[in-house]
Design a protein around this motif. Sequence first.
Motif, short mmCIF file in Angstrom:
data_model
loop_
_atom_site.label_atom_id
_atom_site.label_comp_id
_atom_site.label_asym_id
_atom_site.label_seq_id
_atom_site.Cartn_x
_atom_site.Cartn_y
_atom_site.Cartn_z
N GLY A 135 0.84 -1.19 0.00
CA GLY A 135 0.00 0.00 0.00
C GLY A 135 0.87 1.24 0.00
O GLY A 135 1.83 1.35 -0.78
N LEU A 136 0.60 2.16 0.93
CA LEU A 136 1.34 3.42 0.97
C LEU A 136 2.83 3.23 1.22
O LEU A 136 3.64 4.05 0.82
CB LEU A 136 0.75 4.34 2.06
CG LEU A 136 -0.58 5.00 1.71
CD1 LEU A 136 -1.12 5.77 2.90
CD2 LEU A 136 -0.43 5.92 0.50
N ASN A 137 3.19 2.14 1.89
CA ASN A 137 4.60 1.92 2.20
C ASN A 137 5.37 1.25 1.07
O ASN A 137 6.59 1.09 1.15
CB ASN A 137 4.75 1.08 3.48
CG ASN A 137 5.70 1.72 4.48
OD1 ASN A 137 6.60 2.45 4.11
ND2 ASN A 137 5.49 1.42 5.74
N LYS A 163 -5.62 -9.61 4.37
CA LYS A 163 -4.69 -8.47 4.47
C LYS A 163 -3.92 -8.36 3.15
O LYS A 163 -2.74 -8.69 3.09
CB LYS A 163 -3.71 -8.69 5.64
CG LYS A 163 -4.37 -8.85 6.99
CD LYS A 163 -3.34 -8.90 8.11
CE LYS A 163 -2.50 -10.16 8.02
NZ LYS A 163 -1.48 -10.24 9.09
N PRO A 164 -4.58 -7.88 2.11
CA PRO A 164 -3.96 -7.91 0.78
C PRO A 164 -2.71 -7.04 0.62
O PRO A 164 -1.92 -7.27 -0.30
CB PRO A 164 -5.08 -7.44 -0.15
CG PRO A 164 -6.04 -6.71 0.72
CD PRO A 164 -5.96 -7.37 2.06
N ASN A 165 -2.50 -6.06 1.49
CA ASN A 165 -1.31 -5.20 1.37
C ASN A 165 -0.17 -5.63 2.28
O ASN A 165 0.88 -4.98 2.31
CB ASN A 165 -1.67 -3.74 1.69
CG ASN A 165 -2.54 -3.13 0.61
OD1 ASN A 165 -2.51 -3.54 -0.54
ND2 ASN A 165 -3.34 -2.13 0.99
N SER A 166 -0.36 -6.71 3.01
CA SER A 166 0.61 -7.13 4.02
C SER A 166 1.71 -8.01 3.42
O SER A 166 1.46 -8.90 2.61
CB SER A 166 -0.12 -7.91 5.12
OG SER A 166 0.78 -8.36 6.09
N LEU A 167 2.96 -7.74 3.84
CA LEU A 167 4.10 -8.59 3.51
C LEU A 167 4.86 -8.91 4.79
O LEU A 167 5.04 -8.05 5.65
CB LEU A 167 5.06 -7.90 2.54
CG LEU A 167 4.60 -7.68 1.10
CD1 LEU A 167 5.69 -6.93 0.32
CD2 LEU A 167 4.29 -9.01 0.41
N VAL A 168 5.28 -10.17 4.90
CA VAL A 168 6.07 -10.61 6.06
C VAL A 168 7.22 -11.46 5.56
O VAL A 168 7.06 -12.32 4.70
CB VAL A 168 5.20 -11.41 7.06
CG1 VAL A 168 6.05 -11.90 8.22
CG2 VAL A 168 4.04 -10.56 7.58
N ALA A 169 8.41 -11.20 6.13
CA ALA A 169 9.59 -11.99 5.78
C ALA A 169 9.51 -13.38 6.40
O ALA A 169 8.86 -13.59 7.43
CB ALA A 169 10.84 -11.27 6.28
#
Length: 197
Positions: A135-137, A163-169
Amino acid sequence: MNLKGRVIGFGLTGSHCTYHEVFPVMQELVDMGATVVPVLSYTVQKTDTRFGEAADHLKKIEEITGEKPIMTIPDAEPLGPKRPLDCMVIAPLTGNSTSKLANALTDSPVLMAAKATLRNESPVVLAVSTNDALGLNGINVMRLMATKNIYFVPLGQDHPYKKPNSLVADMTLIPETIEAALEGKQRQPVLIERYPN
């Protein structure tokens, strides 16, 4: 993989839900013979959540590393000239800290430690955990990906439907990413499948 004798800074920011994934990696680095220097954001130091109390997290970090955590900006600054790190890891890296790092804002011990490490032209490894990476980030994530001496732990969408804008390593890949970064290489692939089908 050989990290014996390496001095690894390990910064934690306020994605409390991922600490249970990060603490075993800290232990793994110690078991590999690295000196792990913990650096904590103010949120980590003071915030109690349903994922645990701040005091318990601090105690656990000190038990794992055998080091007193760095908890102030003045104490983090010497990681540049006086106590250089071989590599600085930030895991987890929140969206808030992602934004600040990408825009050269240094208002926490973790961000100062990253700045000090970059000053020495040593690698900084980022393990993102944020709900707005797509998203914005997104612009900040891409800016950091294009920055010299910054490397990313492979990451993916943890829940593309809720949470379609979420990314996790993938925190288990931190040691491999450090090893590659110390050779000036990005561990590949960077984008991975994380969502369980």
